[in-house]
Write an enzyme that holds these catalytic residues in place. Structure first.
Site, PDB file in Angstrom:
ATOM      1  N   SER A 241       0.872  -0.959   0.074  1.00 32.94           N
ATOM      2  CA  SER A 241      -0.042   0.272  -0.221  1.00 32.94           C
ATOM      3  C   SER A 241       0.689   1.386   0.016  1.00 32.94           C
ATOM      4  CB  SER A 241      -1.076  -0.380   1.208  1.00 32.94           C
ATOM      5  OG  SER A 241      -2.128   1.004   1.492  1.00 32.94           O
ATOM      6  N   ASP A 333      -8.781  -4.807  -6.163  1.00 30.22           N
ATOM      7  CA  ASP A 333      -8.012  -3.824  -5.437  1.00 30.22           C
ATOM      8  C   ASP A 333      -9.129  -2.329  -5.658  1.00 30.22           C
ATOM      9  OD1 ASP A 333      -6.902  -1.941  -3.560  1.00 30.22           O
ATOM     10  OD2 ASP A 333      -5.090  -2.563  -4.831  1.00 30.22           O
ATOM     11  N   HIS A 367      -6.819  -5.651  -1.497  1.00 29.80           N
ATOM     12  CA  HIS A 367      -6.279  -4.194  -1.075  1.00 29.80           C
ATOM     13  C   HIS A 367      -4.810  -5.616  -0.468  1.00 29.80           C
ATOM     14  CE1 HIS A 367      -3.276  -0.705  -0.994  1.00 29.80           C
ATOM     15  NE2 HIS A 367      -4.159  -0.371   0.174  1.00 29.80           N
TER      16      HIS A 367
END
Length: 428
Positions: A241, A333, A367
Site C-alpha cells: 500500500s 483492489d 488491497h
C-alpha cells in the site's frame, strides 16, 4: 436400544496437528473423532485480537461412516464457506464489529483460536460436543527480536537463529503508521534479517506525513547494510500500500536496494509530498467527484485519483532504479489502481532499458494481501479519505492469493539477495 453402542463410543474429541500450535503462516490439520456415523455437526472458530475485538467463522459438516471428521477430506456443507477448505475456519474469520482489520500488535504472543464442535446444523448451534484451543505464533524458535533506536531510525530488527550473515530486508506497512512487526517476524523464520520500519505516528517520529523525507529511509537502509549479521552488498525492500509507494521511491532515489517486492503500491505520490535532497514529488490531485457510494453506503475511491500520466510530476521516477522488482497485484483492489500502476512501472522501466519487473496478478484479490490465513479485510477506515471504503477482494481467492504471494516473495528475495545456502532453517 442403542444405549450400549453409545457407551462404547469414545466421547467426541477434536484433534489438532500440530497439537501445540504452529506459526501463523502454517496450516493446522483439524479433525474430530468419536462422533456417530454420518453425524451432522457445526464447527466454530473464534479469535480475539489484542484490542478485544472478536472474529468468528463457522461451517457445517457431516462425519464419515466411522464417526470421524477430517477437514482435509470432508467438504464444508455451508456456513462461512463451503467445499473442501481445510483452513477455511481461519481465513473466513469475520470481525464482529464491522470494518475491523485483524493485525497483530505484539508478535511475542500468539493469536489464540478457540475451536468448538456442536451437534447438528442449527445456526445457533446445538450441544457442545468438543472444543480445543489452537495457538498461532509469529516467531519461529530461535528468532531474535531487537528494538532499534539508531539516529532517527525507529524500528525492530528480527534475526534468524545462527550467526549469519543473512540477506536483509526493510519491511514497510501503509497508512496508520505505528510499527507493525508481524510480517517481519514471520519472514525472519525463513532465513532473512528483516527490519520492520516505522515512519510516522510512533515513538518520537512525526505524528503525520505531509512530507515524506527519503533521507529517513536511507538511514534505515544504511543501518541494515552496516549490520554485521546482514549480508551485502544490497538489501531488499518489502512494502504494501503506502509502503509499496515508499518502496518504489526508495528504489528510485536510494543506493543499496537490490530487490523490491511491492504489494499493491502506487507509482504516483498520493496524499503527501515525497522529498529527497532538493527534489520534490507532489501528490496527484484527488478527484472527489469520481468517488462513488456502494449500495452498502461505503465509499468506492478507486477512480478518485488523477492519473500520473496526466500529472507527470507526481510519477515516481522508477526509471532511475537498478533494483529488481516483483510487483504483486490484487486485481480487485479498490483502494487504487494497482494493476494499472504495475503496468505503468513496467512500461517506464522498459522504455529506459531497465530490467522488466516480474508482475503477478491475482484475480478477485483485494488491497491488503497479508501473510497466509489472515482474513480478508474487504472494507474499512481509510485515513486519507476519513471514511470507510471498499478495499476489494473475495474471501476464497484472496486467501489463495495470500498463500501464493507469500511463497513467491520468499523465492524472489532468496534468489536476488542470495542466501539460500546455509541460512535456510533445516527442514525438520
Amino acid at each position: 436400544m442403542h444405549a450400549s453402542t453409545a457407551h462404547n463410543r469414545m466421547a467426541p474429541t477434536m484433534i489438532l496437528e500440530p497439537a501445540d500450535g504452529c506459526l501463523c503462516d502454517q496450516p493446522v490439520l483439524i479433525s474430530v473423532s468419536g462422533l456417530a456415523p454420518e453425524q451432522p455437526v457445526t464447527l466454530r472458530a473464534a479469535l480475539r485480537d489484542e484490542k478485544g475485538a472478536s472474529f468468528r467463522a463457522h461451517a457445517r459438516y457431516r462425519a464419515d461412516a466411522h464417526g470421524r471428521l477430517d477437514l482435509a477430506r470432508a467438504p464444508a456443507l455451508g456456513g462461512s464457506f463451503a467445499g473442501l477448505e481445510p483452513m477455511g475456519l481461519l481465513w473466513a474469520l469475520e470481525p464482529e464489529r464491522p470494518f475491523w482489520r485483524l493485525v497483530k500488535r505484539d508478535v511475542r504472543t500468539p493469536f489464540v483460536v478457540e475451536l468448538e464442535v456442536l451437534d447438528g446444523h442449527e445456526p445457533d448451534g446445538g450441544r457442545l460436543l468438543a472444543r480445543a484451543v489452537h495457538e498461532r505464533h509469529f516467531m519461529a524458535p530461535g528468532v531474535r527480536r531487537v528494538p532499534v533506536r539508531e539516529g532517527r531510525v525507529r524500528a525492530t530488527l528480527f534475526l534468524p537463529p545462527g550467526p549469519g550473515p543473512f540477506p536483509g530486508i526493510v519491511d514497510i506497512f501503509g497508512l496508520g503508521g505505528g510499527l507493525l512487526e508481524y510480517r517481519a517476524s514471520l519472514l525472519a523464520g525463513k532465513g532473512f534479517a528483516v527490519m520492520a520500519l516505522a515512519y510516522y505516528n510512533y515513538d518520537d517520529l512525526p505524528k503525520d506525513i505531509d512530507n515524506l523525507h527519503l533521507e529517513y529511509f536511507e538511514e534505515a537502509v544504511n543501518y541494515l547494510l552496516r549490520h554485521p549479521q546482514v549480508k551485502g552488498p544490497g538489501v531488499g525492500v518489502l512494502g504494501i500500500s503506502k509502503g509499496g509507494e515508499l518502496g518504489l521511491a526508495m528504489a528510485s532515489f536510494l543506493k543499496g536496494i537490490k530487490a523490491a517486492v511491492i504489494i499493491n503500491g502506487s507509482v504516483a505520490a498520493v496524499g503527501n509530498t515525497i522529498k529527497y535532497k532538493d527534489e520534490t514529488i507532489p501528490p496527484v490531485s484527488l478527484l472527489r467527484n469520481r468517488v462513488r457510494m456502494t449500495k452498502d453506503g461505503l465509499q468506492d475511491v478507486v477512480e478518485g485519483l488523477q492519473s500520473p500520466l496526466v500529472e507527470q510530476k507526481s510519477f515516481i521516477p522508477v526509471e532511475r532504479s537498478d533494483t529488481t522488482f516483483l510487483l504483486i497485484v490484487g486485481q480487485d483492489d479498490h483502494n487504487w489502481k494497482s494493476e494499472f500502476y504495475a503496468n505503468e512501472i513496467s512500461k517506464r522501466l522498459q522504455a529506459h532499458g531497465k530490467e522488466k519487473p516480474q508482475i503477478i496478478c491475482y484475480p478477485e484479490a483485494g488491497h491488503y494481501i497479508e501473510p497466509p490465513y489472515f482474513p480478508l479485510c474487504k472494507a474499512g477506515m481509510h485515513l486519507l479519505v476519513g471514511a470507510n471504503i471498499v478495499f476489494g477482494g473475495e474471501p476464497k481467492p484472496h486467501a489463495m492469493a495470500q498463500l501464493d504471494a507469500w511463497q513467491q516473495l520468499q523465492t524472489f528475495f532468496h534468489k536476488h539477495l542470495g542466501g539460500e545456502e546455509g541460512t535456510m532453517p533445516a527442514k525438520l
